[in-house]
Structure formats: C-alpha cells, structure tokens
Scaffold this motif. Structure first.
Motif, PDB file in Angstrom:
ATOM      1  N   ASP A 194       0.832  -1.202   0.000  1.00  0.00           N
ATOM      2  CA  ASP A 194       0.000   0.000   0.000  1.00  0.00           C
ATOM      3  C   ASP A 194       0.873   1.261   0.000  1.00  0.00           C
ATOM      4  OD1 ASP A 194      -2.673   1.248   0.271  1.00  0.00           O
ATOM      5  OD2 ASP A 194      -1.847   1.930   2.190  1.00  0.00           O
ATOM      6  N   THR A 195       1.964   1.226   0.759  1.00  0.00           N
ATOM      7  CA  THR A 195       2.884   2.368   0.802  1.00  0.00           C
ATOM      8  C   THR A 195       3.521   2.583  -0.562  1.00  0.00           C
ATOM      9  OG1 THR A 195       3.353   1.928   3.135  1.00  0.00           O
ATOM     10  CG2 THR A 195       4.939   3.293   1.921  1.00  0.00           C
ATOM     11  N   GLN A 197       2.317   1.671  -3.412  1.00  0.00           N
ATOM     12  CA  GLN A 197       1.292   2.107  -4.363  1.00  0.00           C
ATOM     13  C   GLN A 197       1.041   3.608  -4.237  1.00  0.00           C
ATOM     14  OE1 GLN A 197      -2.362  -0.053  -4.035  1.00  0.00           O
ATOM     15  NE2 GLN A 197      -3.288   0.910  -5.807  1.00  0.00           N
ATOM     16  N   ARG A 198       0.977   4.085  -2.977  1.00  0.00           N
ATOM     17  CA  ARG A 198       0.764   5.525  -2.785  1.00  0.00           C
ATOM     18  C   ARG A 198       1.964   6.324  -3.289  1.00  0.00           C
ATOM     19  NH1 ARG A 198      -1.303   3.854   2.266  1.00  0.00           N
ATOM     20  NH2 ARG A 198       0.624   4.545   3.287  1.00  0.00           N
ATOM     21  N   GLU A 199       3.167   5.795  -3.079  1.00  0.00           N
ATOM     22  CA  GLU A 199       4.363   6.475  -3.550  1.00  0.00           C
ATOM     23  C   GLU A 199       4.403   6.492  -5.077  1.00  0.00           C
ATOM     24  OE1 GLU A 199       8.004   8.492  -3.337  1.00  0.00           O
ATOM     25  OE2 GLU A 199       6.406   8.144  -1.867  1.00  0.00           O
ATOM     26  N   GLN A 201       1.796   6.388  -7.053  1.00  0.00           N
ATOM     27  CA  GLN A 201       0.781   7.332  -7.507  1.00  0.00           C
ATOM     28  C   GLN A 201       1.297   8.782  -7.418  1.00  0.00           C
ATOM     29  OE1 GLN A 201      -2.944   6.891  -5.509  1.00  0.00           O
ATOM     30  NE2 GLN A 201      -3.926   8.593  -6.594  1.00  0.00           N
ATOM     31  N   ARG A 202       2.009   9.077  -6.340  1.00  0.00           N
ATOM     32  CA  ARG A 202       2.572  10.425  -6.169  1.00  0.00           C
ATOM     33  C   ARG A 202       3.592  10.727  -7.270  1.00  0.00           C
ATOM     34  NH1 ARG A 202       6.846  12.825  -4.049  1.00  0.00           N
ATOM     35  NH2 ARG A 202       7.822  10.841  -3.496  1.00  0.00           N
TER      36      ARG A 202
END
Length: 220
Positions: A194-195, A197-199, A201-202
């Motif tokens: 999840d981390t 994936q968020r990174e 996306q950023r």
C-alpha cells in the motif's frame, strides 16, 4: 547436642562389630563409616557425622581442632570404600547373615523374603502388599495378574495413543504458530504494498505535472 547413631542400622546390623578394624570406625559416632569423607587435615568421618558436627558444634576438626568447613570435605578413596562394602552384616528383616554391606541394597530389593513389596501387577492397580515370600501365593489368585496379558497390551496401546495425541497437538500448535507468523508477514507485505502504491501514484502525478509544464509555457 550431637545425635548418637544406633548399633542397629536401616535394615541391618554388623555380624561381629567388635572385630571391625578401628581404622574403619568414625570417631564421632563410633560406628563403621557411612559415606566417609576426608578432611584437609587427613582425618576421616561419616559425611552425616562431620556435617552435623560442623553445623551444631563448631568449625574445627573434632580430632586435631584445625579450622574446617563443609566445603573442605572430599570423598575417600576407592580402596577404603571397598573395605567398608565388604563388612559382614545381618539383614534384620529376614535374619540372613553373612551378607556384605555393599550388597545389602540388592538383597533388600531383590531377594529378602520378608521384605514388604507390592504385587507385580501394581502397575495395573492391584492393591496387594505383603512379604516377598507370599507373592507367589498371591499371584495364584490375583485377578489382575490373570488378566495381565490382556490388560498390558491395552494399557500400552492407550499410552501410545496418548503420545500420538500429544505429538498431534504439538504439530497443530506449530502449524497454528506458523500460520500466525505467515499472516503477520502477509499483513506487513500488504502495508508495504500500500505504501509503494501511494508512492507510485505520487510519482505518476509528478511526472504528469512535469509533462504539462512545457505546454503551459507555450500557451502563456
């Protein structure tokens, strides 16, 4: 006060105590040594005698009065122990004489006809208790003994089942523990994913912003 030892010991008495070599006699209890111990001053006493002497009297040797502690005691050599084991004794339970003191335990545990023992089927709950010489008569009528060849295999099988159950429980506990560890690892990996994936996306958003910058300058 020091407790004097009796002439009759646990299950035996000496055949001719007066003829025993004085070198084998404890100067505290005046009996043949039991578990003899050397002192640093080269005197010898029964372990129980000298230990009780030190604990209740003083911290000096009873003979030479040199300083002494329990930690200073050492076991006597084998030849002396062998001499003590060869002393002739009489079993006070059955009256048999001419036994060697070192063989008395075997006599009491395996031979003495007057020794009180349990039935050989006590392990399958026969409650009989009597003299060894009465055992054969008891076994001739013992219901447990007559069923022994039936009961023992069942008891053995039951014991084996219990061991298998214990082993299975251990395996289940291990599998449960492994499963818990795998679940915890899966949870950690999910958090990491999840981390990431968020990174990701950023980073994608930053890439889009960078791509749009030339176009913004062109239309200004």
């Amino acid at each position: 006060m020091f407790e004097q030892r009796n002439t009759v010991h646990d299950g035996y008495e000496y055949v001719d105590e007066a003829s025993i070599d004085p070198e084998l006699i404890c100067s505290i209890c005046h009996q043949p040594f039991q578990d003899p111990q050397y002192t640093p001053c080269d005197d010898t006493f029964c372990r129980r005698c000298i230990t009780q002497w030190i604990q209740t009297q003083n911290t000096s040797c009873p003979i030479c009065r040199k300083s002494l502690s329990i930690d200073n005691l050492t076991q006597v050599n084998r030849p002396l122990r062998n001499m003590l084991n060869r002393l002739q004794v009489k079993c006070t339970t059955c009256g048999q004489s001419g036994l060697q003191r070192g063989d008395l335990d075997d006599h009491m545990n395996k031979i003495c006809p007057k020794m009180e023992i349990l039935c050989s089927s006590a392990d399958i709950r026969c409650s009989w208790k009597g003299q060894r010489e009465q055992l054969d008569e008891h076994l001739s009528t013992c219901a447990f003994n007559s069923l022994r060849y039936v009961i023992i295999p069942l008891v053995t099988e039951n014991s084996e089942f219990k061991e298998q159950i214990i082993e299975m429980k251990d395996q289940i506990d291990k599998l449960r523990n492994d499963s818990q560890q795998l679940q915890e690892r899966a949870n950690r990996l999910a958090i990491q994913a999840d981390t990431y994936q968020r990174e990701n996306q950023r980073l994608q958003e930053q890439i889009v912003q960078l791509q749009l910058q030339p176009l913004r300058k062109l239309y200004r």
